[in-house]
Design an enzyme around this catalytic site. Structure first.
Site, PDB file in Angstrom:
ATOM      1  N   CYS A 192       5.984  -5.488   3.410  1.00  0.00           N
ATOM      2  CA  CYS A 192       7.248  -4.993   3.341  1.00  0.00           C
ATOM      3  C   CYS A 192       7.985  -4.881   3.885  1.00  0.00           C
ATOM      4  O   CYS A 192       8.992  -5.092   3.956  1.00  0.00           O
ATOM      5  CB  CYS A 192       6.770  -4.634   1.918  1.00  0.00           C
ATOM      6  SG  CYS A 192       6.398  -6.013   1.169  1.00  0.00           S
ATOM      7  N   LYS A 212      11.610  -5.074  -7.503  1.00  0.00           N
ATOM      8  CA  LYS A 212      11.383  -6.485  -6.376  1.00  0.00           C
ATOM      9  C   LYS A 212      10.273  -7.187  -6.895  1.00  0.00           C
ATOM     10  O   LYS A 212       9.171  -6.198  -7.187  1.00  0.00           O
ATOM     11  CB  LYS A 212      11.342  -6.313  -4.762  1.00  0.00           C
ATOM     12  CG  LYS A 212      10.019  -5.545  -3.993  1.00  0.00           C
ATOM     13  CD  LYS A 212      10.788  -5.617  -2.606  1.00  0.00           C
ATOM     14  CE  LYS A 212      10.408  -4.410  -2.149  1.00  0.00           C
ATOM     15  NZ  LYS A 212       8.234  -5.274  -2.101  1.00  0.00           N
ATOM     16  N   ASP A 224       7.904   0.732  -1.337  1.00  0.00           N
ATOM     17  CA  ASP A 224       6.891   0.334  -1.967  1.00  0.00           C
ATOM     18  C   ASP A 224       5.127   1.864  -1.536  1.00  0.00           C
ATOM     19  O   ASP A 224       5.166   1.721  -1.386  1.00  0.00           O
ATOM     20  CB  ASP A 224       6.185  -0.927  -1.635  1.00  0.00           C
ATOM     21  CG  ASP A 224       6.980  -1.561  -1.879  1.00  0.00           C
ATOM     22  OD1 ASP A 224       8.159  -2.027  -2.681  1.00  0.00           O
ATOM     23  OD2 ASP A 224       6.430  -3.320  -1.773  1.00  0.00           O
TER      24      ASP A 224
END
Ligand SMILES: [Zn+2]
Length: 212
Positions: free
Chosen positions: A156, A111, A13
């Site tokens: 994450c 995601k 990310d």
């Protein structure tokens, strides 16, 4: 090259939404970019992940009447932190940082695209049932050892590291190639959980030194 074909760098990310000025800014988040760029050439295999939400996503506080960001809500799959709107599909906020240099990356896992389920983990969504397919992909390619970096350490990155251990991978988190959100002690808690699960913790300088 230090790493062999059984190892992969997993870049979590590294998107504008998590940078200062983004929808869900992580303090000092942009500091991970040059660090990741230094270690990335050590790896023949690399996978990027990208948080990728519809605008009406269940994790956004604005989609729940009367709720504010960083409050917690109980959803059918469990406790969910409500976040400011971030990384909406197709917006600049969801784009990968333009300075990120991992040109050999072979896969981008998106995601969080199911409206009713969040997904901190690159492997299994927050309902703990729905897979992203990443475990099967890595195993099909003979990859057994993962080096994780990116944002945010305590969400994450940590969830991905724990799920990777549960799936049987060797897992190392490159600490200075990550930054955390640290909501009510979540950063220390994440490191404790990762250590208990057998996740290794290194600094980028250690990786680079062994490659020199
Ligand atoms: Zn998200």
């Amino acid at each position: 090259m230090l790493q062999d074909a059984s190892q992969a760098l997993i870049v979590i990310d590294v998107q504008y939404g998590f940078m200062p000025g983004g929808g869900l800014p992580v303090a000092d988040g942009d500091a991970v970019v040059p660090v990741i760029n230094r270690i990335a050439p050590l790896f023949a295999n690399a996978v990027l992940t990208q948080d990728w939400h519809p605008a009406d996503h269940v994790s956004f506080a604005r989609n729940h009447a009367g709720m504010q960001p960083y409050q917690t809500l109980t959803l059918p799959y469990g406790e969910q932190v409500l976040w400011p709107m971030h990384c909406v599909q197709g917006t600049p906020d969801a784009a990968l940082h333009a300075d990120l240099q991992v040109p050999q990356a072979q896969l981008i896992i998106r995601k969080g695209f199911h409206r009713d389920v969040d997904s901190y983990s690159a492997f299994v969504e927050a309902d703990r049932q729905t897979t992203t397919g990443l475990e099967a992909y890595l195993k099909a390619r003979g990859i057994r050892s993962l080096y994780l970096c990116g944002l945010a350490t305590d969400y994450c990155v940590a969830w991905s590291a724990l799920d990777a251990r549960a799936a049987g991978f060797e897992v190392t988190v490159v600490e200075d190639a990550c930054r955390g959100i640290d909501l009510e002690g979540s950063l220390a808690r994440a490191w404790e959980q990762m250590a208990a699960a057998g996740v290794q913790r290194v600094q980028s300088a250690e990786l680079l030194a062994t490659a020199a």
